[in-house]
Design an enzyme around this catalytic site. Structure first.
Site, PDB file in Angstrom:
ATOM      1  N   GLY A  35       0.819  -1.271  -0.103  1.00 37.02           N
ATOM      2  CA  GLY A  35      -0.124   0.039  -0.228  1.00 37.02           C
ATOM      3  C   GLY A  35       0.831   1.323   0.129  1.00 37.02           C
ATOM      4  CB  THR A  37       4.946   1.207   3.204  1.00 37.27           C
ATOM      5  OG1 THR A  37       4.097   1.551   4.571  1.00 37.27           O
ATOM      6  CG2 THR A  37       6.358   1.159   3.484  1.00 37.27           C
ATOM      7  CE  LYS A 138       6.477 -19.816  17.942  1.00 37.31           C
ATOM      8  NZ  LYS A 138       5.169 -20.471  17.772  1.00 37.31           N
ATOM      9  CG  HIS A 277       9.556  15.452  53.458  1.00 35.10           C
ATOM     10  ND1 HIS A 277       9.945  15.178  54.444  1.00 35.10           N
ATOM     11  CD2 HIS A 277      10.214  15.703  52.384  1.00 35.10           C
ATOM     12  CE1 HIS A 277      11.233  15.530  54.500  1.00 35.10           C
ATOM     13  NE2 HIS A 277      11.596  15.759  53.166  1.00 35.10           N
ATOM     14  CG  ASN A 458      -5.874  11.193  61.710  1.00 38.57           C
ATOM     15  OD1 ASN A 458      -6.889  10.812  61.015  1.00 38.57           O
ATOM     16  ND2 ASN A 458      -5.221  10.416  62.437  1.00 38.57           N
TER      17      ASN A 458
END
Length: 557
Positions: A35, A37, A138, A277, A458
């Site tokens: 295509g 490319t 693979k 911190h 808290n």
């Protein structure tokens, strides 16, 4: 006659493909392609053999089927050191394919805009591409596979001298499986977006943004990763203009600073968060960036040394001068004036960062619509301010629908919190004491509730006139956080008479209320919901102070 080696090139991203193909051709490779490319390579003057000429079968269905053929996959999968494989290939008249350079249809780029119909999205689901590169990966012992244009030069160098050998082929194969995994995950997320926030199988993909010098401590390794396909979102989208490289702890503190500043995204006044911190040691709003900074700094100037300072407005000359000689690790703002940049960049080590441009409409978190409308009305012509509001609102909501946190042996996920935006008081707030807050106290309660959002639990925060006075964070008991907040204010020489208090969770006992009253607090905002609420309300009524329940907890562990 020597049979030329073959390279199959079929890419959506054509960056560098012409030079790569030319190098392969000069080394004697026969180029197979498809295509667009093939068309691009021919226009570049290169000889190209169409895949259909190799398969003996034309592309069909508009190109949906072109490479799914034994001539292609046999050529890729044939093991050169297995006689049976090579004999089977030869018997069919097929030849080995030694290089596979393929990258996939732009599925993630297509859906990034949002609201993409399923048919349009499915058109960008690549089938042949993943099949070819997985096959090549693979068989990477014999086949070079390339999915990233950045690797073309290394492959050419290796082919010219085999300088890298099997190690590079294995690295490229691993890259394939990362690539296809991220691609499949993006498709899965798209198709499952109406399914569930927490899927049965979680396969997130992250791409490394940068390696870091070290982690929390020098003996720890670290790197910064962003969600695959969103490498320019959130913290990764900030632009650094000055200073040395960001460290692991810098990134944590910047995140904490932006989180703490996000409730002030739509503030009609400049706001500043000073973070050390990961939790604020001072927050303030003011008539100018310089004023907001001064008000935030006075809470705890000692802890501000080595902090990250975040602004929701442009840092101008006055703000830069207000920072003065205070050592800050990082300064973050929507913009810095030329004068401010000249002043601040005299310091070699300070890191100066700006928010990115934010295009399009902001999908604001729930509860922010009124604040956004008021903000846009007042600052419609102030581009840096609007950019900051959009960025900070997105940061407070988080770019993903869930937030993740690693623990030993696993990952915790939760839906993202919504900041309590300043100026968008929640309609469920409820005055529970006999005395109602004055208008001035209610303004301070709204500020304090927005400010406590960024404090570690808290959390207790004391405030007055749009600035923090004392902050107690990260303590094991709420009364200890209350005492710490009072002590911080005393250490800074700040008067608490008439102050308000915000608590990120309910008071389990009246002791923290009694301590606040003794310090001079006149109004309290908290979620409510304790089995001892009546006892806590009674303590407030005894002291004649006002208390408001928000009905919402803001824990941040």
């Amino acid at each position: 006659m020597t049979v030329p080696r073959r390279a199959l090139l079929s890419v959506w991203d054509k960056t560098g493909i012409e030079d790569f193909a030319r190098s392969l051709s000069e080394m004697g490779f026969e180029i197979l392609s498809t295509g667009g490319t093939a068309k691009a390579l021919r226009e570049a003057g290169l000889a190209v053999l169409d895949v259909s000429e190799v398969t003996g079968h034309p592309e069909i269905m508009g190109g949906r089927v072109k490479t799914l053929h034994p001539a292609i996959h046999g050529g890729i999968l044939a093991r050169r050191d297995v006689a049976g494989d090579m004999e089977a290939l030869e018997a069919q008249g097929y030849r080995p394919i030694d290089v596979v350079a393929v990258n996939l249809y732009p599925f993630r780029e297509t859906i990034a805009a949002g609201g993409v119909p399923v048919a349009a999205a499915m058109k960008q689901v690549d089938i042949g591409g993943p099949t070819m590169i997985r096959a090549a990966a693979k068989n990477h012992a014999h086949v070079w596979v390339v999915v990233d244009p950045a690797d073309y030069a290394r492959v050419v160098a290796a082919l010219e001298g085999e300088a890298f050998g099997p190690g590079l082929r294995r690295e490229l194969a691993a890259k394939v499986f990362r690539h296809t995994s991220a691609y499949d995950e993006a498709i899965t997320r798209y198709l499952s977006e109406d399914d569930t926030t927490f899927p049965e199988m979680l396969t997130p993909a992250f791409r490394k943004v940068s390696s870091l010098r070290y982690g929390e401590n020098p003996d720890q390794e670290a790197a910064f990763y962003a969600v695959e396909g969103e490498e320019r979102q959130g913290i990764a989208s900030l632009t650094q203009h000055h200073g040395k490289e960001l460290s692991y702890n810098n990134l944590l503190d910047i995140d904490g600073a932006l989180l703490a500043l996000s409730p002030f995204a739509f503030s009609p006044r400049p706001a500043v968060a000073i973070v050390k911190h990961t939790t604020p040691c001072g927050l303030g709003v003011g008539e100018s960036a310089a004023d907001a900074f001064a008000r935030a700094l006075r809470t705890d100037p000692t802890s501000a040394f080595g902090s990250v300072i975040a602004f929701n407005r442009t840092v101008d000359r006055a703000a830069a001068e207000a920072i003065g000689d205070l050592f800050a690790e990082c300064l973050v703002a929507p913009d810095f004036s030329d004068e401010a940049m000249e002043i601040l960049s005299r310091r070699k080590n300070v890191r100066i960062l700006t928010f990115p441009e934010q295009g399009g409409e902001l999908d604001v978190p729930r509860g922010a619509e009124e604040a956004l409308a008021a903000f846009e009305s007042r600052f419609a012509g102030d581009e840096p301010a609007r950019r900051a509001a959009r960025f900070l609102a997105e940061h407070g909501r988080q770019p993903e629908p869930v937030t993740a946190r690693g623990i030993y042996g696993g990952l915790l996920l939760q839906s993202s919190p919504t900041p309590p935006f300043l100026g968008a008081e929640d309609s469920v707030w409820r005055v529970v004491t006999k005395r109602r807050p004055t208008d001035e106290e209610m303004n301070d309660l709204e500020f304090a509730w927005a400010a406590v959002y960024g404090i570690k639990s808290n959390a207790i925060l004391l405030a007055r006139d749009g600035a923090t006075l004392g902050i107690g964070a990260g303590q094991m008991s709420r009364v200890d956080s209350s005492r710490l907040a009072v002590q911080k204010a005393a250490d800074a020489g700040l008067e608490l008479a008439g102050a308000v208090l915000a608590s990120d969770a309910f008071f389990p006992f009246r002791d923290a209320v009694d301590a606040a009253v003794a310090a001079g607090v006149r109004a309290i905002v908290q979620p409510g919901g304790s089995v001892r609420d009546e006892e806590v309300i009674g303590a407030a009524d005894e002291a004649g102070i006002a208390m408001v329940f928000t009905g919402r907890r803001l824990f941040r562990h």
